[in-house]
Write a protein that holds these residues in place. Structure first.
Motif, PDB file in Angstrom:
ATOM      1  N   GLN A  50       0.843  -1.207   0.000  1.00 24.16           N
ATOM      2  CA  GLN A  50       0.000   0.000   0.000  1.00 24.16           C
ATOM      3  C   GLN A  50       0.881   1.261   0.000  1.00 24.16           C
ATOM      4  N   GLY A  57       1.429   6.995  -6.636  1.00 22.22           N
ATOM      5  CA  GLY A  57       0.518   8.128  -6.787  1.00 22.22           C
ATOM      6  C   GLY A  57       1.264   9.452  -6.763  1.00 22.22           C
ATOM      7  N   TYR A  60       2.911  10.054  -9.983  1.00 19.35           N
ATOM      8  CA  TYR A  60       1.923  10.494 -10.974  1.00 19.35           C
ATOM      9  C   TYR A  60       1.665  12.000 -10.788  1.00 19.35           C
ATOM     10  N   GLU A  61       1.523  12.374  -9.525  1.00 22.17           N
ATOM     11  CA  GLU A  61       1.269  13.783  -9.206  1.00 22.17           C
ATOM     12  C   GLU A  61       2.410  14.664  -9.709  1.00 22.17           C
ATOM     13  N   GLY A 107     -18.567   8.798  -9.218  1.00 21.94           N
ATOM     14  CA  GLY A 107     -17.444   9.563  -9.772  1.00 21.94           C
ATOM     15  C   GLY A 107     -16.112   8.903  -9.551  1.00 21.94           C
ATOM     16  N   ILE A 109     -13.781   5.263  -9.426  1.00 23.79           N
ATOM     17  CA  ILE A 109     -13.754   3.839  -9.818  1.00 23.79           C
ATOM     18  C   ILE A 109     -12.653   3.059  -9.099  1.00 23.79           C
ATOM     19  N   HIS A 110     -11.963   3.688  -8.136  1.00 28.45           N
ATOM     20  CA  HIS A 110     -10.918   2.965  -7.399  1.00 28.45           C
ATOM     21  C   HIS A 110     -11.563   1.852  -6.569  1.00 28.45           C
ATOM     22  N   ASP A 111     -11.059   0.645  -6.718  1.00 23.80           N
ATOM     23  CA  ASP A 111     -11.710  -0.449  -5.980  1.00 23.80           C
ATOM     24  C   ASP A 111     -10.759  -1.474  -5.374  1.00 23.80           C
ATOM     25  N   GLY A 113      -8.548  -1.201  -2.854  1.00 22.60           N
ATOM     26  CA  GLY A 113      -8.593  -1.173  -1.391  1.00 22.60           C
ATOM     27  C   GLY A 113      -9.945  -1.632  -0.858  1.00 22.60           C
ATOM     28  N   THR A 159     -10.579  13.447  -4.292  1.00 24.30           N
ATOM     29  CA  THR A 159     -11.096  14.570  -3.507  1.00 24.30           C
ATOM     30  C   THR A 159     -12.557  14.828  -3.879  1.00 24.30           C
ATOM     31  N   GLY A 190      -7.404   5.549   0.951  1.00 20.79           N
ATOM     32  CA  GLY A 190      -6.169   6.152   1.449  1.00 20.79           C
ATOM     33  C   GLY A 190      -6.132   7.651   1.650  1.00 20.79           C
ATOM     34  N   ALA A 209      -7.458  -1.316   6.198  1.00 27.34           N
ATOM     35  CA  ALA A 209      -8.605  -2.215   6.170  1.00 27.34           C
ATOM     36  C   ALA A 209      -8.805  -2.942   7.506  1.00 27.34           C
TER      37      ALA A 209
HETATM   38  C1  B12 Z   1      -4.061   2.474  -8.653  1.00 22.82           C
HETATM   39  C2  B12 Z   1      -4.595   3.893  -8.809  1.00 22.82           C
HETATM   40  C3  B12 Z   1      -5.465   4.127  -9.869  1.00 22.82           C
HETATM   41  C4  B12 Z   1      -6.036   3.017 -10.749  1.00 22.82           C
HETATM   42  C5  B12 Z   1      -7.228   2.383  -9.981  1.00 22.82           C
HETATM   43  C6  B12 Z   1      -7.422   0.905 -10.311  1.00 22.82           C
HETATM   44  C7  B12 Z   1      -8.525   0.318  -9.465  1.00 22.82           C
HETATM   45  N1  B12 Z   1      -9.219  -0.629 -10.045  1.00 22.82           N
HETATM   46  O1  B12 Z   1      -8.764   0.690  -8.326  1.00 22.82           O
HETATM   47  C8  B12 Z   1      -6.474   3.832 -12.018  1.00 22.82           C
HETATM   48  C9  B12 Z   1      -5.315   3.858 -12.992  1.00 22.82           C
HETATM   49  C10 B12 Z   1      -7.732   3.338 -12.741  1.00 22.82           C
HETATM   50  C11 B12 Z   1      -6.647   5.234 -11.410  1.00 22.82           C
HETATM   51  C12 B12 Z   1      -7.410   6.211 -12.015  1.00 22.82           C
HETATM   52  C13 B12 Z   1      -7.444   7.543 -11.567  1.00 22.82           C
HETATM   53  N2  B12 Z   1      -6.759   8.063 -10.540  1.00 22.82           N
HETATM   54 CO1  B12 Z   1      -5.859   6.977  -9.249  1.00 22.82          CO
HETATM   55  N3  B12 Z   1      -4.632   6.153  -8.019  1.00 22.82           N
HETATM   56  C14 B12 Z   1      -4.212   4.927  -7.907  1.00 22.82           C
HETATM   57  C15 B12 Z   1      -3.182   4.846  -6.741  1.00 22.82           C
HETATM   58  C16 B12 Z   1      -1.781   4.885  -7.341  1.00 22.82           C
HETATM   59  C17 B12 Z   1      -3.296   3.651  -5.831  1.00 22.82           C
HETATM   60  C18 B12 Z   1      -4.696   3.395  -5.226  1.00 22.82           C
HETATM   61  C19 B12 Z   1      -4.685   2.033  -4.551  1.00 22.82           C
HETATM   62  O2  B12 Z   1      -5.223   1.063  -5.071  1.00 22.82           O
HETATM   63  N4  B12 Z   1      -3.978   1.936  -3.407  1.00 22.82           N
HETATM   64  C20 B12 Z   1      -3.787   0.659  -2.701  1.00 22.82           C
HETATM   65  C21 B12 Z   1      -4.980   0.371  -1.792  1.00 22.82           C
HETATM   66  C22 B12 Z   1      -4.809  -0.981  -1.087  1.00 22.82           C
HETATM   67  O3  B12 Z   1      -5.011   1.367  -0.824  1.00 22.82           O
HETATM   68  P1  B12 Z   1      -6.377   2.106  -0.417  1.00 22.82           P
HETATM   69  O4  B12 Z   1      -7.234   2.304  -1.582  1.00 22.82           O
HETATM   70  O5  B12 Z   1      -6.016   3.256   0.410  1.00 22.82           O
HETATM   71  O6  B12 Z   1      -7.130   0.988   0.473  1.00 22.82           O
HETATM   72  C23 B12 Z   1      -6.745   0.637   1.789  1.00 22.82           C
HETATM   73  C24 B12 Z   1      -7.452   1.441   2.880  1.00 22.82           C
HETATM   74  O7  B12 Z   1      -7.670   2.762   2.512  1.00 22.82           O
HETATM   75  C25 B12 Z   1      -8.679   0.659   3.199  1.00 22.82           C
HETATM   76  N5  B12 Z   1      -9.916   0.956   2.474  1.00 22.82           N
HETATM   77  C26 B12 Z   1     -10.104   1.064   1.151  1.00 22.82           C
HETATM   78  N6  B12 Z   1     -11.386   1.292   0.870  1.00 22.82           N
HETATM   79  C27 B12 Z   1     -12.060   1.316   2.035  1.00 22.82           C
HETATM   80  C28 B12 Z   1     -13.404   1.524   2.322  1.00 22.82           C
HETATM   81  C29 B12 Z   1     -13.825   1.541   3.656  1.00 22.82           C
HETATM   82  C30 B12 Z   1     -15.269   1.787   3.958  1.00 22.82           C
HETATM   83  C31 B12 Z   1     -12.880   1.349   4.695  1.00 22.82           C
HETATM   84  C32 B12 Z   1     -13.302   1.395   6.120  1.00 22.82           C
HETATM   85  C33 B12 Z   1     -11.525   1.128   4.408  1.00 22.82           C
HETATM   86  C34 B12 Z   1     -11.131   1.104   3.080  1.00 22.82           C
HETATM   87  O8  B12 Z   1      -8.322  -0.678   2.927  1.00 22.82           O
HETATM   88  C35 B12 Z   1      -7.239  -0.776   2.016  1.00 22.82           C
HETATM   89  C36 B12 Z   1      -6.208  -1.718   2.612  1.00 22.82           C
HETATM   90  O9  B12 Z   1      -5.718  -1.242   3.857  1.00 22.82           O
HETATM   91  C37 B12 Z   1      -3.552   6.162  -5.954  1.00 22.82           C
HETATM   92  C38 B12 Z   1      -2.444   6.710  -5.055  1.00 22.82           C
HETATM   93  C39 B12 Z   1      -2.839   6.669  -3.588  1.00 22.82           C
HETATM   94  N7  B12 Z   1      -2.274   7.577  -2.813  1.00 22.82           N
HETATM   95  O10 B12 Z   1      -3.630   5.900  -3.148  1.00 22.82           O
HETATM   96  C40 B12 Z   1      -3.995   7.071  -7.110  1.00 22.82           C
HETATM   97  C41 B12 Z   1      -4.910   8.273  -6.827  1.00 22.82           C
HETATM   98  C42 B12 Z   1      -5.997   7.894  -5.838  1.00 22.82           C
HETATM   99  N8  B12 Z   1      -5.535   8.539  -8.190  1.00 22.82           N
HETATM  100  C43 B12 Z   1      -5.620   9.754  -8.454  1.00 22.82           C
HETATM  101  C44 B12 Z   1      -6.147  10.275  -9.664  1.00 22.82           C
HETATM  102  C45 B12 Z   1      -6.022  11.769  -9.890  1.00 22.82           C
HETATM  103  C46 B12 Z   1      -6.750   9.433 -10.604  1.00 22.82           C
HETATM  104  C47 B12 Z   1      -7.452   9.862 -11.901  1.00 22.82           C
HETATM  105  C48 B12 Z   1      -8.346  11.122 -11.767  1.00 22.82           C
HETATM  106  C49 B12 Z   1      -6.375  10.073 -12.980  1.00 22.82           C
HETATM  107  C50 B12 Z   1      -6.900  10.582 -14.314  1.00 22.82           C
HETATM  108  N9  B12 Z   1      -6.442  11.765 -14.692  1.00 22.82           N
HETATM  109  O11 B12 Z   1      -7.691   9.955 -14.982  1.00 22.82           O
HETATM  110  C51 B12 Z   1      -8.254   8.590 -12.260  1.00 22.82           C
HETATM  111  C52 B12 Z   1      -9.674   8.660 -11.651  1.00 22.82           C
HETATM  112  C53 B12 Z   1     -10.578   7.593 -12.145  1.00 22.82           C
HETATM  113  C54 B12 Z   1     -11.883   7.639 -11.360  1.00 22.82           C
HETATM  114  N10 B12 Z   1     -12.905   8.317 -11.883  1.00 22.82           N
HETATM  115  O12 B12 Z   1     -11.950   7.090 -10.266  1.00 22.82           O
HETATM  116  C55 B12 Z   1      -5.141  10.641  -7.306  1.00 22.82           C
HETATM  117  C56 B12 Z   1      -6.297  11.282  -6.542  1.00 22.82           C
HETATM  118  C57 B12 Z   1      -6.013  12.716  -6.198  1.00 22.82           C
HETATM  119  C58 B12 Z   1      -7.158  13.342  -5.498  1.00 22.82           C
HETATM  120  N11 B12 Z   1      -6.895  13.756  -4.262  1.00 22.82           N
HETATM  121  O13 B12 Z   1      -8.233  13.474  -6.002  1.00 22.82           O
HETATM  122  C59 B12 Z   1      -4.228   9.661  -6.489  1.00 22.82           C
HETATM  123  C60 B12 Z   1      -4.180   9.963  -4.974  1.00 22.82           C
HETATM  124  C61 B12 Z   1      -2.812   9.765  -7.116  1.00 22.82           C
HETATM  125  C62 B12 Z   1      -2.153  11.088  -6.807  1.00 22.82           C
HETATM  126  N12 B12 Z   1      -1.353  11.177  -5.764  1.00 22.82           N
HETATM  127  O14 B12 Z   1      -2.356  12.027  -7.539  1.00 22.82           O
HETATM  128  N13 B12 Z   1      -5.982   5.367 -10.283  1.00 22.82           N
END
Ligand code: B12
Length: 231
Positions: A50, A57, A60-61, A107, A109-111, A113, A159, A190, A209
């Motif tokens: 993670q 991310g 990418y930023e 809005g 599609i991240h899934d 996590g 956001t 995250g 999680a």
């Molecule tokens: C992989 C990724 C993608 C993939 C997603 C693939 C998929 N099927 O999910 C793709 C390439 C499709 C993608 C697309 C985009 N992304 Co993106 N992505 C990421 C990235 C690098 C990793 C996310 C991830 O999977 N992390 C790993 C998981 C395990 O972590 P997690 O989600 O946090 O989940 C953990 C916990 O949070 C928790 N958890 C998760 N969900 C839930 C729910 C509940 C209820 C609870 C209690 C806990 C919980 O459990 C997990 C395990 O501990 C992040 C960077 C980051 N900082 O996260 C950017 C990031 C989220 N993306 C970003 C952006 C900008 C985009 C796009 C807009 C890019 C674009 N110009 O098109 C698009 C948006 C598409 C859309 N409409 O959603 C930005 C968001 C910025 C913002 N603040 O808005 C980020 C932060 C990157 C960055 N630093 O700029 N992305």
């Protein structure tokens, strides 16, 4: 080239983070297998992966990666989870009960996590109905009325998702049936934090999680979360 500094067990965590960041798929998967064989902590492996994703991310930023880099990282993470998840399920003790309705808000599609959170909840005995990604508030409402879940879980990483969360929760609170209107809500992904939790008016939040599962257990026992995340 994968980074292979002189092997020191305590470096394994850093190696996983750095090689995921460099998108070194084979090296990451080998390392995960090796850590699992050595009896490494599975949740720690997920946490390290993670952290690697968080740094992807940031790249990418900073425009050092295009969106394809994030897609590749997402693919590697999925493969890591394919290795870790069966063992994690095996370890977990299904002691809790309760029904959680889960989805990524409109809005967004991240899934990745969310799926981990759902898997961990199930492995602890919860029933989870995951209604997918980009879910509009109206669909959450329809599912709440149909399923009457104990807890609503909203996922979002963008956001702009916070407004979708807020709208969804507002609609829940406006339901005519008092029991359903009071459905406790946990948000995650995250990028959420205490401020986001207050803004969307959720009961609690988690960026980890496992901690999210603990919060759900507390909610099932009527424990009022203060909305904060420890550690
Ligand atoms: C992989 C990724 C993608 C993939 C997603 C693939 C998929 N099927 O999910 C793709 C390439 C499709 C993608 C697309 C985009 N992304 Co993106 N992505 C990421 C990235 C690098 C990793 C996310 C991830 O999977 N992390 C790993 C998981 C395990 O972590 P997690 O989600 O946090 O989940 C953990 C916990 O949070 C928790 N958890 C998760 N969900 C839930 C729910 C509940 C209820 C609870 C209690 C806990 C919980 O459990 C997990 C395990 O501990 C992040 C960077 C980051 N900082 O996260 C950017 C990031 C989220 N993306 C970003 C952006 C900008 C985009 C796009 C807009 C890019 C674009 N110009 O098109 C698009 C948006 C598409 C859309 N409409 O959603 C930005 C968001 C910025 C913002 N603040 O808005 C980020 C932060 C990157 C960055 N630093 O700029 N992305």
């Amino acid at each position: 080239m994968p980074m292979r500094p002189e092997m020191n067990a305590s470096d394994d965590r850093q190696l996983l983070v750095e090689n995921l960041l460099e998108l070194n798929e084979d090296f990451v998967l080998d390392l995960v297998r090796r850590r699992m064989e050595a009896g490494g902590d599975l949740l720690q492996i997920i946490e390290d992966a993670q952290e690697g994703m968080r740094r992807v991310g940031l790249r990418y930023e900073q425009r050092q990666y295009y969106i394809s880099g994030m897609m590749m990282a997402g693919e590697i993470f999925r493969e890591v989870m394919e290795l870790v998840q069966p063992a994690l399920m095996h370890q977990a003790q299904a002691t809790a009960s309760g029904h959680i309705l889960l989805g990524t808000v409109r809005g967004d599609i991240h899934d990745i996590g969310k799926s981990i959170f759902a898997a961990l909840l199930r492995s602890h005995g919860f029933t989870v109905t995951d209604i997918g990604v980009d879910v509009p508030p109206e669909q959450f409402i329809a599912e709440i009325q149909r399923l009457q879940p104990d807890i609503l879980g909203l996922a979002g990483l963008l956001t702009v998702s916070y407004d979708s969360m807020r709208k969804t929760i507002l609609k829940v609170r406006q339901l005519d049936e008092p029991m359903l209107a009071q459905t406790p809500v946990i948000i995650g992904g995250g990028t959420v934090n205490a401020m986001v939790c207050r803004y969307v008016e959720a009961e609690s939040w988690a960026t980890d999680a496992m901690y999210g599962v603990q919060l759900c257990k507390q909610m099932m026992h009527g424990g009022k979360s203060d909305g904060s995340q420890a550690g």
